[in-house]
Motif scaffolding. Structure first.
Motif, PDB file in Angstrom:
ATOM      1  N   PRO A  47      -5.571  -3.011  -4.680  1.00 37.33           N
ATOM      2  CA  PRO A  47      -4.706  -3.577  -3.733  1.00 37.33           C
ATOM      3  C   PRO A  47      -4.818  -4.948  -3.259  1.00 37.33           C
ATOM      4  CG  PRO A  47      -6.009  -1.596  -3.591  1.00 37.33           C
ATOM      5  CD  PRO A  47      -6.639  -2.717  -3.883  1.00 37.33           C
ATOM      6  N   ASN A  48      -3.438  -5.511  -2.744  1.00 40.01           N
ATOM      7  CA  ASN A  48      -3.693  -6.499  -2.345  1.00 40.01           C
ATOM      8  C   ASN A  48      -2.681  -6.845  -1.357  1.00 40.01           C
ATOM      9  OD1 ASN A  48      -1.442 -10.256  -2.499  1.00 40.01           O
ATOM     10  ND2 ASN A  48      -3.525  -9.582  -4.001  1.00 40.01           N
ATOM     11  N   ILE A  49      -3.417  -7.507  -0.399  1.00 41.04           N
ATOM     12  CA  ILE A  49      -2.275  -8.257   1.156  1.00 41.04           C
ATOM     13  C   ILE A  49      -2.264  -9.679   1.120  1.00 41.04           C
ATOM     14  CG2 ILE A  49      -2.511  -8.721   2.978  1.00 41.04           C
ATOM     15  CD1 ILE A  49      -4.747  -6.639   3.369  1.00 41.04           C
ATOM     16  N   GLN A  50      -1.149 -10.550   1.088  1.00 41.75           N
ATOM     17  CA  GLN A  50      -0.730 -11.296   0.998  1.00 41.75           C
ATOM     18  C   GLN A  50      -0.859 -12.000   2.134  1.00 41.75           C
ATOM     19  OE1 GLN A  50       2.629 -13.269  -1.301  1.00 41.75           O
ATOM     20  NE2 GLN A  50       2.281 -14.218  -2.271  1.00 41.75           N
ATOM     21  N   ILE A  51      -1.095 -13.443   2.465  1.00 43.17           N
ATOM     22  CA  ILE A  51      -1.196 -13.633   3.865  1.00 43.17           C
ATOM     23  C   ILE A  51      -0.033 -15.064   3.123  1.00 43.17           C
ATOM     24  CG2 ILE A  51      -1.675 -14.677   5.992  1.00 43.17           C
ATOM     25  CD1 ILE A  51      -3.788 -12.773   5.958  1.00 43.17           C
ATOM     26  N   THR A  52       1.118 -15.596   3.512  1.00 39.81           N
ATOM     27  CA  THR A  52       1.177 -17.083   3.566  1.00 39.81           C
ATOM     28  C   THR A  52       0.900 -17.691   4.492  1.00 39.81           C
ATOM     29  OG1 THR A  52       2.756 -15.580   1.728  1.00 39.81           O
ATOM     30  CG2 THR A  52       3.869 -18.045   2.445  1.00 39.81           C
ATOM     31  N   LEU A  53       1.338 -18.859   5.059  1.00 37.81           N
ATOM     32  CA  LEU A  53       1.574 -20.094   5.395  1.00 37.81           C
ATOM     33  C   LEU A  53       2.251 -21.215   5.076  1.00 37.81           C
ATOM     34  CD1 LEU A  53      -1.564 -21.935   6.562  1.00 37.81           C
ATOM     35  CD2 LEU A  53      -2.122 -20.499   4.867  1.00 37.81           C
ATOM     36  N   THR A  79      -0.215   4.388   0.918  1.00 37.26           N
ATOM     37  CA  THR A  79       0.742   4.074   0.499  1.00 37.26           C
ATOM     38  C   THR A  79       1.396   3.848   1.739  1.00 37.26           C
ATOM     39  OG1 THR A  79       1.660   6.398   1.781  1.00 37.26           O
ATOM     40  CG2 THR A  79       1.086   6.737  -1.003  1.00 37.26           C
ATOM     41  N   GLU A  80       2.818   3.135   1.923  1.00 38.81           N
ATOM     42  CA  GLU A  80       3.477   2.737   3.181  1.00 38.81           C
ATOM     43  C   GLU A  80       3.656   3.607   4.270  1.00 38.81           C
ATOM     44  OE1 GLU A  80       7.658   1.204   1.897  1.00 38.81           O
ATOM     45  OE2 GLU A  80       7.361   0.106   3.858  1.00 38.81           O
ATOM     46  N   ASN A 116       2.137  -4.992  -2.556  1.00 41.93           N
ATOM     47  CA  ASN A 116       1.283  -4.856  -3.436  1.00 41.93           C
ATOM     48  C   ASN A 116      -0.648  -4.208  -2.941  1.00 41.93           C
ATOM     49  OD1 ASN A 116       2.807  -5.981  -5.312  1.00 41.93           O
ATOM     50  ND2 ASN A 116       2.284  -7.467  -4.125  1.00 41.93           N
ATOM     51  N   ALA A 117       0.014  -3.970  -1.754  1.00 43.51           N
ATOM     52  CA  ALA A 117      -0.613  -2.543  -1.158  1.00 43.51           C
ATOM     53  C   ALA A 117      -1.126  -1.567  -0.865  1.00 43.51           C
ATOM     54  CB  ALA A 117      -1.264  -3.397   0.336  1.00 43.51           C
ATOM     55  N   VAL A 143      -3.465  -6.044  -9.139  1.00 42.43           N
ATOM     56  CA  VAL A 143      -2.805  -4.706  -8.571  1.00 42.43           C
ATOM     57  C   VAL A 143      -2.721  -3.732  -9.764  1.00 42.43           C
ATOM     58  CG1 VAL A 143      -0.816  -3.822  -7.718  1.00 42.43           C
ATOM     59  CG2 VAL A 143      -1.898  -6.090  -6.487  1.00 42.43           C
ATOM     60  N   ASP A 144      -2.530  -4.437 -11.330  1.00 37.81           N
ATOM     61  CA  ASP A 144      -2.562  -3.985 -12.569  1.00 37.81           C
ATOM     62  C   ASP A 144      -3.819  -2.810 -12.379  1.00 37.81           C
ATOM     63  OD1 ASP A 144       0.135  -3.915 -12.921  1.00 37.81           O
ATOM     64  OD2 ASP A 144      -0.113  -5.533 -14.454  1.00 37.81           O
TER      65      ASP A 144
END
Ligand SMILES: O=P(O)(O)OC[C@H]1O[C@](O)(CO)[C@@H](O)[C@@H]1O
Length: 445
Positions: free
Chosen positions: A376-382, A16-17, A10-11, A371-372
């Motif tokens: 931009p969003n970076i997600q870090i999951t623990l 871009t990628e 979502n970044a 994001v809309d």
């Protein structure tokens, strides 16, 4: 091996990628500087191998010292500021019962902090709290000369000596400082305090996995072996020059966003226990990157709380921000929304649902909305707020910070700008040796 995960899907928008993929050669070079010590500030890379190289003897000594303090003290005051306080505070808050301070009945030693401000009322109230209580002191200062902790320690030392006597006070004081240099080392030697060393090659903001963070965390009753093991897992997982390396991926993405005009990173959590993690992260990235007229501004919010204060700005303000969300997969306890026959608040549509499910939908909804809205969003999951995962998260951010600083083109391991306020304060307080500065600052007033 399970590790925390970074999701950058979502970044994209302003990048871009392929923008991130194109960063790989540069990010790999930055990684090599951290791992091989070939970059600026390479005399401060002692933290890189700390998790794997911390000896069992040191850990045993820290745990034994913590046990002694826990046995003898109702309160242990940890004195320190910046990196000499924030890491311990972050981990203890993340692992603690949110209302621990109000549960006076459980007999557990309470860890309190001092020396992280110069609040007269704060210190007065702390001394009042300690009046007649059995307390100990862990005084932490790498330099040994930082004004805020030095003032707090003077007051606490005097109080402890008055209450417990000089010899017992010395037994109840632990100093964590430089191996040889500095005022605190000298005092500790003279008074016979138990000491631990902050190695020369570990800067304050990278010191949470040294006795600086480990002793207070152990005094608070948490498992520092699990914390170190988690960090060691992440140490092993962040050496590859690849976008699978989660620290490299995060560092590359945030620098790509910065280059695309996103100048502020907001670290968001949806768990109030992570508030101080945000504070620790702000120092780590702020002191490491904010120099030479450059640097992503690190901000932090507690959500959903701050959606009702900062949410408007994040959704519709200047589009120069990106958001990094720390997502905790599972909560520790289960609680469901009660049903109500009157349903006046209209909440029956979620009656029976877990509170955590509601929180997760708030998190997802917020992520999509931001994001809309062009954030931009970076997600870090623990997986959970447990020592192992926090150890991973700490090391993940440290490693990413080193890589990111080199990508930015700064020395990530110094902090020359912090001296400016100190020079002015010393001049205004007429510290001997600052006579010229005193005259100069008075002329400006
Ligand atoms: O441990 P010390 O030397 O008291 O320093 C405390 C903090 O002060 C700073 O030097 C400046 O804020 C930080 O880098 C450090 O974490």
């Amino acid at each position: 091996m399970d590790t925390i995960k970074v999701n950058i899907s979502n970044a994209f928008g302003s990048i871009t990628e392929s923008t991130v993929s194109a960063m790989l050669p540069e990010a790999s070079e930055a990684l090599a500087k951290v791992d091989n010590g070939s970059g600026a500030g390479n005399d401060f890379l002692g933290w890189v191998k700390l998790p794997s190289e911390t000896t069992a003897d040191l850990v045993d000594d820290i745990i034994a010292t913590a046990e002694r303090l826990r046995k003898e003290c109702e309160y242990v005051v940890c004195v320190g500021i910046g990196g000499s306080y924030l890491g311990a505070k972050a981990v203890i808050e993340a692992l603690s019962d949110s209302f621990a301070a109000y549960r006076c009945d459980n007999g557990a030693t309470k860890v309190v902090f001092a020396g992280q401000n110069i609040g007269e009322d704060y210190m007065h109230e702390l001394l009042q709290l300690l009046d007649g209580k059995r307390f100990g002191i862990v005084v932490i200062s790498k330099s040994g000369t930082t004004t805020e902790p030095a003032i707090a320690f003077r007051l606490l030392k005097e109080k402890l000596e008055q209450q417990a006597g000089k010899q017992k006070a010395a037994e109840l004081t632990v100093a964590i400082t430089d191996a040889k240099r500095g005022a605190l080392r000298q005092l500790a030697t003279e008074e016979g305090y138990k000491t631990f060393v902050i190695a020369d090659n570990v800067g304050g903001r990278f010191s949470v996995l040294t006795p600086v963070g480990l002793l207070p965390i152990a005094v608070a009753g948490y498992d520092i072996r699990a914390l170190l093991n988690g960090a060691a897992e992440m140490e092993a997982a962040t050496t590859a020059a690849s976008l699978d390396n989660q620290s490299l991926l995060y560092a590359a993405t945030r620098n790509a966003l910065y280059r695309a005009g996103k100048k502020t990173e907001i670290l968001a959590n949806f768990n109030p226990k992570l508030h101080y993690f945000g504070e620790w992260w702000k120092q780590l990235y702020g002191e490491s990157e904010g120099k030479d007229g450059k640097g992503i501004f690190p901000a932090a919010v507690d959500l959903t709380t701050d959606l009702h204060s900062m949410g408007q700005w994040i959704q519709e303000g200047e589009r120069t921000i990106f958001e990094t969300v720390i997502s905790v997969a599972a909560s520790d306890h289960e609680l469901r929304v009660p049903a109500d026959s009157d349903n006046l608040d209209g909440l029956n549509y979620i009656a029976g649902k877990r509170i955590d499910e509601v929180n997760k939908m708030a998190e997802l909804g917020t992520r999509i909305a931001h994001v809309d809205g062009g954030v931009p969003n970076i997600q870090i999951t623990l997986p959970a707020l447990q020592e192992k995962w926090l150890g991973q998260l700490i090391y993940f951010f440290e490693k990413a910070c080193g890589i990111s600083g080199y990508l930015l083109g700064v020395n990530p391991f110094n902090q020359p700008g912090v001296e400016a306020y100190k020079r002015n304060m010393f001049a205004l307080l007429e510290k001997p040796g600052y006579e010229n500065e005193t005259a100069a600052i008075r002329a400006k007033m």
